[in-house]
Write an enzyme that holds these catalytic residues in place. Structure first.
Site, PDB file in Angstrom:
ATOM      1  N   HIS A 142       1.782 -15.801  41.931  1.00 33.35           N
ATOM      2  CA  HIS A 142       0.763 -16.422  41.099  1.00 33.35           C
ATOM      3  C   HIS A 142       0.539 -15.600  39.841  1.00 33.35           C
ATOM      4  O   HIS A 142       0.977 -14.450  39.745  1.00 33.35           O
ATOM      5  CB  HIS A 142      -0.554 -16.558  41.872  1.00 33.35           C
ATOM      6  CG  HIS A 142      -1.179 -15.245  42.216  1.00 33.35           C
ATOM      7  ND1 HIS A 142      -0.959 -14.597  43.418  1.00 33.35           N
ATOM      8  CD2 HIS A 142      -2.022 -14.424  41.519  1.00 33.35           C
ATOM      9  CE1 HIS A 142      -1.623 -13.466  43.438  1.00 33.35           C
ATOM     10  NE2 HIS A 142      -2.287 -13.330  42.290  1.00 33.35           N
ATOM     11  N   HIS A 230       1.003 -11.913  33.749  1.00 29.06           N
ATOM     12  CA  HIS A 230       2.278 -11.715  34.439  1.00 29.06           C
ATOM     13  C   HIS A 230       2.225 -12.297  35.850  1.00 29.06           C
ATOM     14  O   HIS A 230       1.141 -12.583  36.382  1.00 29.06           O
ATOM     15  CB  HIS A 230       2.608 -10.220  34.537  1.00 29.06           C
ATOM     16  CG  HIS A 230       1.642  -9.455  35.376  1.00 29.06           C
ATOM     17  ND1 HIS A 230       0.410  -9.020  34.912  1.00 29.06           N
ATOM     18  CD2 HIS A 230       1.706  -9.058  36.684  1.00 29.06           C
ATOM     19  CE1 HIS A 230      -0.234  -8.387  35.871  1.00 29.06           C
ATOM     20  NE2 HIS A 230       0.526  -8.395  36.962  1.00 29.06           N
TER      21      HIS A 230
END
Length: 287
Positions: A142, A230
Site C-alpha cells: 500500500h 512510496h
C-alpha cells in the site's frame, strides 16, 4: 365463725394469699435486680467503663460472590503478554505499547500486485540476501497518506465519518512508482525497501490535506511536511540503512532492466482505505 384471733378462716386465707404474692414479687424483683447487675458487669470492663459491643454485621460470615459466566469473561480477555513478544512478530517492535481500547490507525491507498511484480520482487530479495541482508516481503502492499496514530475505540465512528466527508470531492487518479529508496522508521527498529512515486504527486498531496484535516480535528499527528510517497516492498529488523544503500543501485538495475524495459509500479487510485485495529473502512473516490 371467728377464731381466737377474731378473724374468720376466709380472712386468714386471703391474708395468707396476699403475703405469698408479696413474697413472690419480692423474689422476682430480686432476681431481676441480680440479672440486671450481671448484665451490667458483662457490659463493663475490668476498669468499670462500658465496653462497646461489636455490630452484628461484623459477626456475620462474609457472603460468597457467584462466579461470572464464561461468556462474560470472554468479552473482556486479560492482556496476553505474548502480544508484546517481538519473537512472535518476526522480530518487529511496536512503535507504541498495546493498550486495551487503543487502536493503531492509518490511511492508505492499496496496491494489488500483478504477477510481473512478484517475479521482480523475488529477484531483488535474492540479490539482497547475497549481500547479507535478509528482507521479508510485506504482507500487503500500500501507499500511506497518513502516519500511524492511536485512535480510541469510541472515536472510530466519528473519525471515519469525518474522513468520508472530507474526501467527498477528491477524484480518482493513477500514480506510478519506479525508483527504489531505503527508509527507516523513527525508532530505528526496522528498515524498508520502498519504491518511490514518480507521477501523481499533486493528487496525493490533495488526499493528504483532506486526511490531515480529520487528524487535526481529533488532535492527532498529521502527515510529514515533505512526504516521500512510496510503496514499501520488504523489510528487515534493525537499522541497516547504510548497508542497503551500498547495493541499492544493483537492485535498481534489476528494476530498470526487467524484461528489457523499466518496470513501473502502477496504482489505480479509486478508493482510499482506513485500517484501524482489525477493521478496514473504504472510501470510494469521485469518478
Amino acid at each position: 365463725m371467728l377464731d381466737m384471733s377474731g378473724h374468720s378462716p376466709l380472712c386468714r386465707m386471703l391474708v395468707g394469699y396476699s403475703s405469698s404474692s408479696e413474697e413472690d414479687s419480692e423474689e422476682a424483683a430480686a432476681q431481676n435486680k441480680s440479672c440486671s447487675r450481671k448484665c451490667q458487669e458483662e457490659d463493663e470492663g475490668s476498669d468499670g467503663h462500658p465496653v462497646r459491643k461489636k455490630p452484628k454485621t461484623e459477626e456475620q460470615a462474609p457472603k460468597t460472590r457467584l462466579p461470572l459466566p464464561g461468556c462474560v469473561l470472554a468479552m473482556f480477555p486479560e492482556e496476553d503478554p505474548q502480544t508484546e513478544d517481538s519473537a512472535l512478530h518476526g522480530g518487529r517492535v511496536r512503535s507504541f505499547k498495546h493498550e486495551r481500547g487503543n487502536w493503531a490507525t492509518y490511511v492508505y491507498l492499496p496496491y494489488h500486485p500483478e504477477e510481473e511484480f512478484g517475479e521482480l520482487l523475488e529477484e531483488m530479495l535474492s540479490a539482497a540476501r547475497a549481500r547479507g541482508v535478509v528482507l521479508t516481503p510485506q504482507d500487503e502492499f500500500h501507499l500511506s497518506v497518513s502516519q500511524t496514530v492511536v485512535l480510541k475505540h469510541h472515536w472510530i465512528q466519528p473519525f471515519t465519518q469525518s474522513l468520508r466527508a472530507g474526501l467527498v470531492h477528491c477524484k480518482r487518479f493513477v500514480c506510478s512508482a519506479g525508483r527504489l529508496k531505503v527508509y527507516c522508521n523513527a525508532e530505528r527498529t526496522r528498515t524498508f525497501l520502498g519504491m518511490e512515486v514518480c507521477t501523481g504527486h499533486a493528487q496525493l498531496l490533495d488526499l493528504v490535506q483532506a486526511v490531515d484535516r480529520t487528524m487535526t480535528e481529533f488532535r492527532l499527528e498529521t502527515f510529514y511536511k515533505d512526504p516521500s510517497f512510496h510503496v514499501s516492498l520488504a523489510w528487515c529488523v534493525g537499522d541497516t540503512t547504510g548497508q542497503m544503500k551500498g547495493f541499492i543501485q544493483e537492485l535498481q538495475s534489476l528494476v530498470d532492466d526487467h524484461e528489457e524495459r523499466p518496470f513501473l509500479l502502477m496504482l489505480d487510485c479509486v478508493e482510499l482505505r482506513c485500517r484501524t485495529g482489525n477493521k478496514t473502512f473504504r472510501f470510494p473516490l469521485k469518478p
